[in-house]
Design a protein around this motif. Structure first.
Motif, mmCIF file in Angstrom:
data_model
loop_
_atom_site.group_PDB
_atom_site.id
_atom_site.type_symbol
_atom_site.label_atom_id
_atom_site.label_comp_id
_atom_site.label_asym_id
_atom_site.label_seq_id
_atom_site.Cartn_x
_atom_site.Cartn_y
_atom_site.Cartn_z
ATOM 1 N N UNK A 98 -22.825 10.577 37.473
ATOM 2 C CA UNK A 98 -22.609 9.154 37.754
ATOM 3 C C UNK A 98 -21.196 8.743 37.327
ATOM 4 N N UNK A 99 -20.776 9.182 36.136
ATOM 5 C CA UNK A 99 -19.431 8.851 35.654
ATOM 6 C C UNK A 99 -18.365 9.426 36.578
ATOM 7 N N UNK A 100 -18.585 10.651 37.062
ATOM 8 C CA UNK A 100 -17.631 11.264 37.989
ATOM 9 C C UNK A 100 -17.532 10.466 39.278
ATOM 10 N N UNK A 101 -18.679 10.020 39.792
ATOM 11 C CA UNK A 101 -18.669 9.212 41.015
ATOM 12 C C UNK A 101 -17.904 7.910 40.810
ATOM 13 N N UNK A 102 -18.130 7.263 39.681
ATOM 14 C CA UNK A 102 -17.422 6.008 39.399
ATOM 15 C C UNK A 102 -15.916 6.234 39.315
ATOM 16 N N UNK A 103 -15.519 7.316 38.653
ATOM 17 C CA UNK A 103 -14.092 7.645 38.580
ATOM 18 C C UNK A 103 -13.529 7.957 39.956
ATOM 19 N N UNK A 104 -14.345 8.592 40.801
ATOM 20 C CA UNK A 104 -13.888 8.909 42.156
ATOM 21 C C UNK A 104 -13.651 7.658 42.987
ATOM 22 N N UNK A 105 -14.579 6.718 42.927
ATOM 23 C CA UNK A 105 -14.376 5.448 43.637
ATOM 24 C C UNK A 105 -13.103 4.751 43.146
ATOM 25 N N UNK A 106 -12.938 4.718 41.828
ATOM 26 C CA UNK A 106 -11.768 4.053 41.253
ATOM 27 C C UNK A 106 -10.473 4.736 41.678
ATOM 28 N N UNK A 107 -10.463 6.061 41.611
ATOM 29 C CA UNK A 107 -9.252 6.810 41.951
ATOM 30 C C UNK A 107 -8.869 6.619 43.412
ATOM 31 N N UNK A 108 -9.833 6.775 44.304
ATOM 32 C CA UNK A 108 -9.534 6.648 45.737
ATOM 33 C C UNK A 108 -9.093 5.236 46.083
ATOM 34 N N UNK A 109 -9.791 4.241 45.531
ATOM 35 C CA UNK A 109 -9.412 2.856 45.827
ATOM 36 C C UNK A 109 -8.030 2.537 45.275
ATOM 37 N N UNK A 110 -7.689 3.070 44.108
ATOM 38 C CA UNK A 110 -6.356 2.860 43.536
ATOM 39 C C UNK A 110 -5.281 3.449 44.438
ATOM 40 N N UNK A 111 -5.538 4.683 44.968
ATOM 41 C CA UNK A 111 -4.590 5.303 45.891
ATOM 42 C C UNK A 111 -4.418 4.450 47.147
ATOM 43 N N UNK A 112 -5.528 3.974 47.690
ATOM 44 C CA UNK A 112 -5.466 3.174 48.912
ATOM 45 C C UNK A 112 -4.717 1.870 48.679
ATOM 46 N N UNK A 113 -4.990 1.211 47.556
ATOM 47 C CA UNK A 113 -4.312 -0.050 47.255
ATOM 48 C C UNK A 113 -2.828 0.170 46.984
ATOM 49 N N UNK A 114 -2.490 1.324 46.410
ATOM 50 C CA UNK A 114 -1.073 1.638 46.187
ATOM 51 C C UNK A 114 -0.351 1.894 47.504
ATOM 52 N N UNK B 120 -1.008 0.157 50.209
ATOM 53 C CA UNK B 120 -0.930 -1.082 50.975
ATOM 54 C C UNK B 120 -2.259 -1.733 51.302
ATOM 55 N N UNK B 121 -3.377 -1.129 50.919
ATOM 56 C CA UNK B 121 -4.669 -1.753 51.197
ATOM 57 C C UNK B 121 -4.785 -3.058 50.413
ATOM 58 N N UNK B 122 -5.201 -4.112 51.102
ATOM 59 C CA UNK B 122 -5.328 -5.420 50.463
ATOM 60 C C UNK B 122 -6.423 -5.376 49.400
ATOM 61 N N UNK B 123 -6.074 -5.781 48.186
ATOM 62 C CA UNK B 123 -6.991 -5.656 47.045
ATOM 63 C C UNK B 123 -8.255 -6.486 47.188
ATOM 64 N N UNK B 124 -8.192 -7.571 47.954
ATOM 65 C CA UNK B 124 -9.357 -8.432 48.132
ATOM 66 C C UNK B 124 -9.882 -8.378 49.562
ATOM 67 N N UNK B 125 -9.510 -7.296 50.280
ATOM 68 C CA UNK B 125 -9.982 -7.124 51.647
ATOM 69 C C UNK B 125 -11.409 -6.602 51.691
ATOM 70 N N UNK B 126 -11.952 -6.519 52.905
ATOM 71 C CA UNK B 126 -13.348 -6.117 53.071
ATOM 72 C C UNK B 126 -13.581 -4.667 52.627
ATOM 73 N N UNK B 127 -12.609 -3.785 52.880
ATOM 74 C CA UNK B 127 -12.803 -2.385 52.474
ATOM 75 C C UNK B 127 -12.812 -2.248 50.960
ATOM 76 N N UNK B 128 -11.895 -2.909 50.294
ATOM 77 C CA UNK B 128 -11.842 -2.845 48.836
ATOM 78 C C UNK B 128 -13.117 -3.410 48.220
ATOM 79 N N UNK B 129 -13.606 -4.505 48.778
ATOM 80 C CA UNK B 129 -14.840 -5.093 48.274
ATOM 81 C C UNK B 129 -16.023 -4.160 48.514
ATOM 82 N N UNK B 130 -16.031 -3.493 49.662
ATOM 83 C CA UNK B 130 -17.104 -2.553 49.973
ATOM 84 C C UNK B 130 -17.136 -1.407 48.970
#
Length: 218
Positions: free
Chosen positions: A153-169, A171-181
């Motif tokens: 579970x901890x690995x999955x949470x870190x994976x979501x965080x890592x991938x979303x951080x890469x995407x936001x870096x 140019x992905x909008x931090x409050x967009x629908x994908x980030x919220x999803x």
């Protein structure tokens, strides 16, 4: 329901927002998309069902043990394939491997998961150890099973965080629908893991084995 919701959300993320799933593709991100899907279905959802097999399935203990062992094997195989897709994506994209805490914890977790499965198979299933050895190992088997699941579970949470951080870096909008999803999916997975662990550690019955109410004669 929480587990199925998490799977659905990850599929929406990887197919609708990230472009789809593929074993071979010009767009290497499609290869990576297999990683969260396989890890969530196998290492989280199916492993959860295996943990709860003793609690929710009807039948004798031998049947429950077979289901538990089989589901854990499926989870292990899907986890190995899922990790392979991450390495495949990195290698074909010119990205170094094992550079993050997510990857370190994930690789360590699946190695522990494999060891746990083989110990369980040889001690409790075939050829099977003597009863005193089983009795001595069982509490540790349960403890490490829950611990490894917590690591997953901890690995999955870190994976979501890592991938979303890469995407936001990128140019992905931090409050967009994908980030919220992605954030909502991570929250669902965390709640799901907590419910599974709670269900696993709570007693199956309110009354302890061998308990009989005291009869009061008039």
């Amino acid at each position: 329901m929480l587990g199925l919701a998490a799977i659905l959300l990850v599929l929406v993320w990887c197919i609708y927002f990230r472009g789809g799933l593929a074993w071979e593709a010009t767009n290497k991100s499609h290869i990576f998309n297999l990683h969260p899907v396989l890890m969530l279905i196998g290492f989280i959802f199916i492993a959860s069902e295996a943990i709860l097999a003793y609690k929710v399935l009807p039948g004798d203990r031998a049947y429950k043990k077979s289901v538990h062992l089989s589901l854990q094997l499926v989870a292990l195989v899907l986890g190995i394939i899922g990790i392979y897709t991450a390495f495949k994506y990195h290698n074909e994209s010119g990205i170094v491997n094992l550079y993050s805490w997510h990857s370190w914890l994930g690789l360590g977790t699946i190695c522990l998961f494999a060891i746990q499965w083989f110990v369980g198979f040889f001690v409790f299933f075939y050829p099977g150890a003597a009863d005193p050895i089983k009795a001595a190992i069982l509490p540790w088997h349960v403890f490490f099973g829950v611990l490894i699941y917590l690591f997953a579970i901890a690995t999955a949470e870190l994976g979501f965080l890592e991938k979303l951080t890469f995407l936001e870096s990128s140019g992905l909008y931090k409050y967009g629908s994908e980030a919220m999803l992605v954030n909502f999916t991570a929250m669902i997975v965390l709640i799901f893991g907590g419910v599974v662990i709670l269900s696993a550690i709570l007693p199956s019955e309110l009354e302890p084995e061998g308990y009989h109410p005291v009869s009061i004669e008039p």
